[in-house]
Design an enzyme around this catalytic site. Structure first.
Site, PDB file in Angstrom:
ATOM      1  N   ARG A   1     -10.494   3.924  -4.013  1.00 49.49           N
ATOM      2  CA  ARG A   1     -10.051   4.052  -2.615  1.00 49.49           C
ATOM      3  C   ARG A   1      -8.665   4.703  -2.627  1.00 49.49           C
ATOM      4  O   ARG A   1      -8.094   4.916  -3.686  1.00 49.49           O
ATOM      5  CB  ARG A   1     -10.095   2.720  -1.851  1.00 49.49           C
ATOM      6  CG  ARG A   1      -9.879   1.464  -2.601  1.00 49.49           C
ATOM      7  CD  ARG A   1      -8.521   1.341  -3.212  1.00 49.49           C
ATOM      8  NE  ARG A   1      -7.466   1.560  -2.245  1.00 49.49           N
ATOM      9  CZ  ARG A   1      -6.234   1.949  -2.527  1.00 49.49           C
ATOM     10  NH1 ARG A   1      -5.873   2.185  -3.782  1.00 49.49           N
ATOM     11  NH2 ARG A   1      -5.325   2.118  -1.598  1.00 49.49           N
ATOM     12  N   GLY A   2      -8.155   4.988  -1.424  1.00 46.41           N
ATOM     13  CA  GLY A   2      -6.910   5.748  -1.333  1.00 46.41           C
ATOM     14  C   GLY A   2      -7.302   7.210  -1.140  1.00 46.41           C
ATOM     15  O   GLY A   2      -8.138   7.733  -1.904  1.00 46.41           O
ATOM     16  N   ALA A   3      -6.699   7.857  -0.125  1.00 43.60           N
ATOM     17  CA  ALA A   3      -7.176   9.184   0.290  1.00 43.60           C
ATOM     18  C   ALA A   3      -7.314  10.195  -0.863  1.00 43.60           C
ATOM     19  O   ALA A   3      -8.395  10.753  -1.077  1.00 43.60           O
ATOM     20  CB  ALA A   3      -6.280   9.713   1.402  1.00 43.60           C
TER      21      ALA A   3
ATOM     22  N   GLN B   1      -4.848  -4.590  -0.351  1.00 41.19           N
ATOM     23  CA  GLN B   1      -4.473  -3.545  -1.315  1.00 41.19           C
ATOM     24  C   GLN B   1      -3.019  -3.683  -1.762  1.00 41.19           C
ATOM     25  O   GLN B   1      -2.671  -3.315  -2.879  1.00 41.19           O
ATOM     26  CB  GLN B   1      -4.678  -2.147  -0.713  1.00 41.19           C
ATOM     27  CG  GLN B   1      -6.122  -1.761  -0.482  1.00 41.19           C
ATOM     28  CD  GLN B   1      -6.586  -2.081   0.923  1.00 41.19           C
ATOM     29  OE1 GLN B   1      -6.132  -3.053   1.536  1.00 41.19           O
ATOM     30  NE2 GLN B   1      -7.490  -1.300   1.443  1.00 41.19           N
TER      31      GLN B   1
ATOM     32  N   ASP C   1      -3.672   8.829   5.401  1.00 41.93           N
ATOM     33  CA  ASP C   1      -5.053   9.271   5.167  1.00 41.93           C
ATOM     34  C   ASP C   1      -5.351  10.583   5.870  1.00 41.93           C
ATOM     35  O   ASP C   1      -6.218  11.340   5.457  1.00 41.93           O
ATOM     36  CB  ASP C   1      -6.034   8.197   5.628  1.00 41.93           C
ATOM     37  CG  ASP C   1      -6.034   7.057   4.633  1.00 41.93           C
ATOM     38  OD1 ASP C   1      -5.112   6.227   4.693  1.00 41.93           O
ATOM     39  OD2 ASP C   1      -6.911   7.045   3.754  1.00 41.93           O
TER      40      ASP C   1
ATOM     41  N   ASN D   1      -2.964   5.834   8.784  1.00 44.72           N
ATOM     42  CA  ASN D   1      -2.858   5.153   7.495  1.00 44.72           C
ATOM     43  C   ASN D   1      -3.437   3.751   7.669  1.00 44.72           C
ATOM     44  O   ASN D   1      -3.876   3.371   8.762  1.00 44.72           O
ATOM     45  CB  ASN D   1      -1.405   5.116   7.014  1.00 44.72           C
ATOM     46  CG  ASN D   1      -1.286   4.658   5.568  1.00 44.72           C
ATOM     47  OD1 ASN D   1      -2.000   5.162   4.698  1.00 44.72           O
ATOM     48  ND2 ASN D   1      -0.430   3.702   5.289  1.00 44.72           N
ATOM     49  N   LYS D   2      -3.422   2.981   6.609  1.00 44.95           N
ATOM     50  CA  LYS D   2      -4.000   1.639   6.618  1.00 44.95           C
ATOM     51  C   LYS D   2      -3.591   0.832   7.839  1.00 44.95           C
ATOM     52  O   LYS D   2      -2.433   0.875   8.257  1.00 44.95           O
ATOM     53  CB  LYS D   2      -3.556   0.927   5.334  1.00 44.95           C
ATOM     54  CG  LYS D   2      -4.068  -0.469   5.133  1.00 44.95           C
ATOM     55  CD  LYS D   2      -5.566  -0.625   5.316  1.00 44.95           C
ATOM     56  CE  LYS D   2      -6.384   0.305   4.449  1.00 44.95           C
ATOM     57  NZ  LYS D   2      -7.797   0.428   4.889  1.00 44.95           N
TER      58      LYS D   2
HETATM   59  O1  MRU Z   1      -8.836   1.723   2.733  1.00 47.28           O
HETATM   60  P1  MRU Z   1      -8.008   2.354   1.650  1.00 47.28           P
HETATM   61  O2  MRU Z   1      -7.584   1.408   0.582  1.00 47.28           O
HETATM   62  O3  MRU Z   1      -8.676   3.588   1.094  1.00 47.28           O
HETATM   63  O4  MRU Z   1      -6.694   2.830   2.404  1.00 47.28           O
HETATM   64  C1  MRU Z   1      -5.696   3.444   1.655  1.00 47.28           C
HETATM   65  C2  MRU Z   1      -4.518   3.822   2.459  1.00 47.28           C
HETATM   66  O5  MRU Z   1      -4.445   3.600   3.643  1.00 47.28           O
HETATM   67  C3  MRU Z   1      -3.445   4.584   1.735  1.00 47.28           C
HETATM   68  O6  MRU Z   1      -2.180   4.267   2.225  1.00 47.28           O
HETATM   69  C4  MRU Z   1      -3.691   6.094   1.940  1.00 47.28           C
HETATM   70  O7  MRU Z   1      -4.989   6.412   1.584  1.00 47.28           O
HETATM   71  C5  MRU Z   1      -2.742   6.917   1.166  1.00 47.28           C
HETATM   72  S1  MRU Z   1      -3.054   6.833  -0.560  1.00 47.28           S
HETATM   73  C6  MRU Z   1      -1.980   7.834  -1.376  1.00 47.28           C
END
Ligand code: MRU
Length: 349
Positions: A48-50, A198, A239, A249-250
């Protein structure tokens, strides 16, 4: 010396990923040769994470292409289209996924006469390039961002925008790492980040490995620590950033930004330039993923008796650009008005 973390890699014709659903209890990798399984692992947040989702999708396409080496070019194209559609259905908010899928699609389109065997090699080379570029971009973001941090003091981050969320190194956590390695005496406050935690499970694990001083807090404590003067600024990942700077973002990031505004603290977004979606004029057109209600209910004792109650679980929120002090990208730092500054960065080759 930091023991580097690479959440997604290619090895002997397979994609190997750190299973992020097991951290911090277990640090284990798992591997697959199936593009469908990569899609499932993106959905279930093994990865996970963009940017990391983007890298995983690129390798997913490479796996699909590998399976089509012996086919006709027509069948190869059809097979890859199917793989692309499957991966595109996994998670809607992070634009990096679509950026990667479009990039591989273009590669296929500009090589109409190359045979499937050679095309499969090209797709893998492109996937490796996407991963390598992301790693470099994160390091550059870290360098630019570290300059903006004070020589000492508390810094809040939300969710995980660390090595685990990228090809390695991280965006927001990369900024913290670079500042720490420059000798800045920062102390990180890491929001636990409900519902998937996370921050607690991944950011704290990364900070601990790097020996950067930190305190884990619950999401609702951020305002308290700002009021007490413990936090001097916040930095998070993104994201998807719209052309006017509105940033998804999250879930909970918007609250952090508002708290920063109220306390007169800077709020920074750190993201690779590929996270900026110029096709999206403002935050209202960013699709927000709604995730399973079980993610919210699972930590509640007897949560299964709550079948009849309404539970919402949007995975992300949008922070309006007026709350963002600057957007730190690998092409430089953009300041308001973002519609102009992001456009200027776009012109850099
Ligand atoms: O749901 P997730 O864990 O994929 O969400 C991740 C985030 O919101 C991060 O802050 C975002 O993807 C940036 S990662 C460099």
């Amino acid at each position: 010396m930091v023991d580097e973390i690479y959440p997604v890699r290619w090895e002997d014709g397979k994609v190997v990923m750190i299973d992020q659903t097991l951290l911090p209890a277990e640090h284990k990798e798992k591997s697959t040769g199936s593009c469908n399984e990569v899609a499932e692992w993106i959905e279930t947040m093994v990865v996970r994470g963009a940017p990391a989702i983007g890298v995983a999708a690129a390798y997913g396409m490479a796996l699909a292409a590998n399976d089509l080496r012996d086919k006709s070019r027509d069948d190869f194209d059809k097979g890859l289209l199917k793989a692309r559609d499957r991966l595109a259905r996994t998670r809607p908010t992070a634009v990096n996924l679509f950026w990667v899928l479009n990039r591989i699609n273009e590669l296929i389109e500009i090589n109409p006469h190359v045979n499937p065997n050679e095309m499969a090699d090209k797709v893998l080379t492109e996937a490796e390039a996407i991963r390598d570029e992301d790693l470099k971009m994160c390091m550059t973001i870290g360098k630019y961002g570290a300059e903006l941090l004070p020589d000492e003091g508390g810094v809040l981050t939300h969710c995980n925008a660390g090595a685990l969320a990228t090809a390695g190194y991280g965006t927001a956590v990369g900024v913290l790492r670079a500042a720490w390695e420059m000798g800045k005496k920062i102390h990180v406050y890491s929001d636990e980040t409900r519902p998937r935690l996370q921050g607690a499970c991944l950011t704290c694990w990364e900070l601990d490995r790097m020996k950067i001083p930190f305190t884990m807090i619950t999401d609702s404590m951020a305002g308290h620590f700002m009021q007490k003067g413990n936090i001097r600024l916040a930095v998070t990942g993104a994201d998807r950033v719209a052309a006017n700077g509105d940033s998804a973002n999250k879930i909970g990031t918007y609250t952090v930004a508002i708290l920063c505004k109220e306390h007169g603290l800077p709020f920074y977004i750190a993201a690779p330039f590929s996270t900026i979606d110029f096709d999206c004029p403002d935050g209202s057109c960013i699709p927000i993923e709604e995730r399973d209600r079980e993610e919210v209910l699972c930590i509640i004792p007897g949560g299964d008796t709550y079948d009849h109650i309404n539970v919402a679980n949007p995975g992300f929120d949008v922070t309006p650009h007026k709350y963002i002090t600057a957007i730190i990208t690998d092409r430089g730092v953009a300041y308001p008005p973002f519609s102009e500054s992001l456009e200027k960065l776009r012109e850099i080759p």
